[in-house]
Motif scaffolding. Structure first.
Motif, short mmCIF file in Angstrom:
data_model
loop_
_atom_site.label_atom_id
_atom_site.label_comp_id
_atom_site.label_asym_id
_atom_site.label_seq_id
_atom_site.Cartn_x
_atom_site.Cartn_y
_atom_site.Cartn_z
N SER A 1 0.84 -1.19 0.00
CA SER A 1 0.00 0.00 0.00
C SER A 1 0.88 1.25 0.00
CB SER A 1 -0.90 0.02 1.24
OG SER A 1 -1.74 -1.11 1.26
N PRO A 2 0.48 2.28 -0.73
CA PRO A 2 1.28 3.51 -0.73
C PRO A 2 1.26 4.18 0.64
CG PRO A 2 -0.82 3.86 -1.85
CD PRO A 2 -0.72 2.38 -1.58
N ASP A 3 2.35 4.83 0.96
CA ASP A 3 2.44 5.56 2.22
C ASP A 3 1.67 6.86 2.08
OD1 ASP A 3 3.09 6.93 4.49
OD2 ASP A 3 5.26 6.62 4.35
N PRO A 4 0.57 7.03 2.83
CA PRO A 4 -0.24 8.25 2.68
C PRO A 4 0.50 9.51 3.10
CG PRO A 4 -0.95 6.99 4.60
CD PRO A 4 0.04 6.13 3.88
N ARG A 5 1.64 9.34 3.79
CA ARG A 5 2.40 10.54 4.19
C ARG A 5 3.30 11.04 3.09
NH1 ARG A 5 5.12 7.87 9.27
NH2 ARG A 5 5.31 6.28 7.64
N THR A 6 3.41 10.32 2.01
CA THR A 6 4.28 10.70 0.89
C THR A 6 3.42 10.99 -0.33
OG1 THR A 6 6.06 9.31 1.74
CG2 THR A 6 6.20 10.01 -0.57
N ALA A 7 3.56 12.16 -0.89
CA ALA A 7 2.78 12.54 -2.07
C ALA A 7 3.40 11.96 -3.33
CB ALA A 7 2.72 14.05 -2.18
N THR A 8 2.55 11.48 -4.21
CA THR A 8 2.99 10.98 -5.51
C THR A 8 2.21 11.70 -6.60
OG1 THR A 8 1.37 9.18 -5.46
CG2 THR A 8 3.57 8.71 -4.58
N ASN A 9 2.75 11.65 -7.80
CA ASN A 9 2.09 12.24 -8.97
C ASN A 9 1.77 13.72 -8.76
OD1 ASN A 9 1.04 12.21 -11.58
ND2 ASN A 9 -1.02 11.68 -10.88
N GLN A 10 2.66 14.42 -8.10
CA GLN A 10 2.53 15.87 -7.91
C GLN A 10 3.67 16.57 -8.64
OE1 GLN A 10 0.22 17.66 -6.43
NE2 GLN A 10 -0.97 16.11 -5.32
N ALA A 11 3.36 17.67 -9.28
CA ALA A 11 4.40 18.45 -9.95
C ALA A 11 5.29 19.10 -8.90
CB ALA A 11 3.78 19.51 -10.84
N PRO A 12 6.59 19.10 -9.10
CA PRO A 12 7.46 19.82 -8.15
C PRO A 12 7.23 21.31 -8.27
CG PRO A 12 8.71 19.11 -10.07
CD PRO A 12 7.34 18.50 -10.20
N PRO A 13 7.59 22.08 -7.24
CA PRO A 13 7.44 23.53 -7.33
C PRO A 13 8.24 24.09 -8.51
CG PRO A 13 7.98 22.86 -5.09
CD PRO A 13 8.17 21.66 -5.95
N LEU A 14 7.66 25.07 -9.17
CA LEU A 14 8.36 25.70 -10.29
C LEU A 14 9.32 26.74 -9.73
CD1 LEU A 14 8.91 26.22 -13.22
CD2 LEU A 14 6.84 27.63 -13.35
N VAL A 15 10.50 26.28 -9.35
CA VAL A 15 11.55 27.15 -8.83
C VAL A 15 12.88 26.70 -9.43
CG1 VAL A 15 10.38 27.69 -6.65
CG2 VAL A 15 11.88 25.68 -6.79
#
Length: 553
Positions: A5-19
């Motif tokens: 099961s994926p760890d709900p504390r870790t985000a996946t499929n999110q774009a990194p900040p544009l910096v």
């Protein structure tokens, strides 16, 4: 086989900040326009600004400056009236760098010293740096715009211009002689008049000192009330007149400028927009009595250019966030950027942004070449056209970019909600859409050279695209029809201004942009079937348009 099961504390499929990207060099529409109207060296000059504007530090300061609102202190602890506005340190961080990069009045002295691209360089820098945070661009813009108005009086201009052009950010309520740099503001709007400044009720009474008056009245909207000097309008015996109001007099006495309240605005919260009362406020006359509008008109022209630049900056920033997000976010089995319909939407946003940038840079180049009759006439007609059209297009464009991020774009941390709230501002400031559309009619009726300048400019692309040629012909026919009907030309002023502005943008893109960009613009914006909703392009080269617009880190 058991799948973890994926760890709900870790985000996946999110774009990194544009910096970590360079806001200048990542914007090919901007850099190509700067080279086209200036030189490659101008882009080199702006590279450090672009790197700082795209840094994580700049992004954080922009967020903090809006999270911590400026606060008004009317009285000190002893009961003395002080009328001071306190800003968060992030505001000062942004201001210090904007001034340090010469985005205020520096171009006027650079131009006088022989720099042929001073205003183009500043315009490109202003467009790029405004993407850090829009609110602090207001005092920077007013400082830039004050200089041409101050030239109505050589002595006053010599007094203030060196400080306004200095690259030293020196905040604080102190007399001019003790400062290393200064900022300017303006106060034209009054509660009974709005755009109708000739209805202003502020009274100007001569003090007996040569050129000095005491002002009595109420200013409904004055941004950055902590600036060092203000240009205001007031009714003198000879009529509406322009005045220079120092925040502090040369003997160190605070001028009578009472800040009644700070406005609770729709858009940015970083900048303090105040309501002022003037009661015996000392002011120096700028220009002749009764010539107030003519005196301040050059300031209005410069701030209108910054409205176009500011809206183009919002467009570009929103586009960058949207294209970055869809190039990293997966849905329905693949990257969003590869989905044909999303690709159509982002390409359409990219076309809108490039058209705005191209027109804004063309106008900035005209400021550098103001001695050329064609450039002066083009600037006269194209400024209200661009102010009307680009600023009107911005809210819908930013809203569509926000939707590309979905729910992620609806939360404040993304930065898109601030952009969306800010997006109507430039269409209101320095003349609403109606005021600018009517100014187009005024220019066409009183200054025949401006129509010829528009015809010459759009005619430079003649034969490059049949749709553009047809749109220009239709617009000329519309000009010929102006005045028909019971309401006369005024009722159709918006339609005419929009058509003329779109033809200008189309001409620039046909001449200079990649074929896929020009094709998409002419096929969508210049045809009678244009529905106004983004994502309805019919060009087959959308991927190339999206890749051109997506930032790289």
């Amino acid at each position: 086989m058991t799948v973890a099961s994926p760890d709900p504390r870790t985000a996946t499929n999110q774009a990194p900040p544009l910096v970590g990207h360079n806001v200048v060099t990542a914007d090919r529409a901007l850099t190509e326009a700067v080279v086209r109207h200036g030189a490659a060296e101008v882009v080199d000059d702006l590279t450090s600004l672009g790197a700082e504007a795209g840094s994580a530090e700049a992004r954080e300061h922009g967020m903090l400056a809006n999270r911590h609102h400026p606060g008004l202190t009317p009285y000190d602890r002893f009961g003395n009236r002080v009328d001071e506005v306190e800003f968060h340190p992030s505001w000062h961080w942004l201001m210090e760098r904007a001034v340090g990069h010469g985005l205020q009045a520096a171009p006027w002295e650079q131009q006088a010293a022989g720099d042929p691209y001073a205003h183009l360089r500043r315009a490109a820098g202003f467009l790029a740096w405004s993407q850090t945070e829009p609110g602090h661009g207001c005092p920077i813009s007013m400082t830039y715009a004050a200089v041409p108005a101050l030239r109505a009086d050589d002595a006053i201009a010599r007094t203030w211009t060196p400080l306004l052009a200095a690259r030293s950010y020196d905040p604080g309520v102190r007399p001019r002689s003790s400062k290393t740099g200064a900022l300017a503001g303006m106060g034209m709007t009054e509660k009974q008049g709005g755009s109708d400044v000739r209805a202003n009720q502020t009274e100007a009474r001569p003090t007996g000192d040569d050129g000095w008056y005491a002002l009595h009245g109420h200013k409904w909207f004055t941004s950055a009330p902590m600036n060092d000097v203000f240009l205001v309008l007031g009714q003198a015996e000879g009529g509406l007149t322009c005045f220079v109001v120092p925040r502090v007099l040369e003997d160190g006495t605070r001028n009578r400028i009472d800040v009644v309240r700070l406005k609770d605005k729709l858009g940015n919260r970083s900048n303090a927009s105040g309501e002022l009362e003037l009661s015996g406020t000392l002011a120096q006359r700028l220009g002749d009595e009764g010539r107030g509008v003519r005196t301040i008109i050059e300031m209005v022209a410069a701030t209108r250019l910054d409205c176009v630049l500011g809206s183009a900056a919002l467009m570009r920033h929103a586009l960058a966030e949207a294209s970055w997000h869809v190039s990293h976010r997966s849905a329905f089995g693949g990257l969003l950027a590869d989905k044909p319909l999303m690709q159509n939407v982002v390409a359409d946003l990219a076309v809108e942004s490039e058209a705005a940038t191209a027109l804004a840079m063309r106008l900035a180049a005209a400021v550098d070449r103001a001695d050329d009759p064609h450039e002066a006439a083009l600037r006269r007609i194209a400024l209200p056209l661009a102010k009307f059209w680009v600023c009107k297009r911005t809210p819908a464009m930013v809203a569509e970019a926000l939707e590309c991020l979905g729910g992620n774009g609806y939360v404040e941390d993304s930065g898109l909600p601030l952009m969306f709230r800010e997006s109507p501002l430039n269409s209101i400031w320095e003349g609403s859409g109606n005021v600018n559309a009517l100014d187009v009619l005024r220019a066409l009726s009183r200054e025949p050279e401006v129509l010829q300048a528009w015809i010459t400019e759009v005619g430079a692309a003649r034969g490059g695209d049949a749709r553009l040629d047809r749109a220009v012909d239709d617009t000329l026919a519309l000009l010929g029809e102006a005045g028909a009907g019971e309401a006369g030309p005024e009722a159709g002023a918006r339609r005419l201004a929009g058509a003329m502005a779109a033809c200008l943008q189309g001409s620039l893109l046909v001449r200079y942009a990649p074929p896929e960009v020009a094709d998409a613009f002419c096929g969508s914006r210049l045809g009678p079937a244009y529905g106004g909703t983004f994502g309805m392009l019919t060009s087959g080269s959308l991927r190339a348009v999206v890749e051109r617009a997506t930032p790289t880190v």
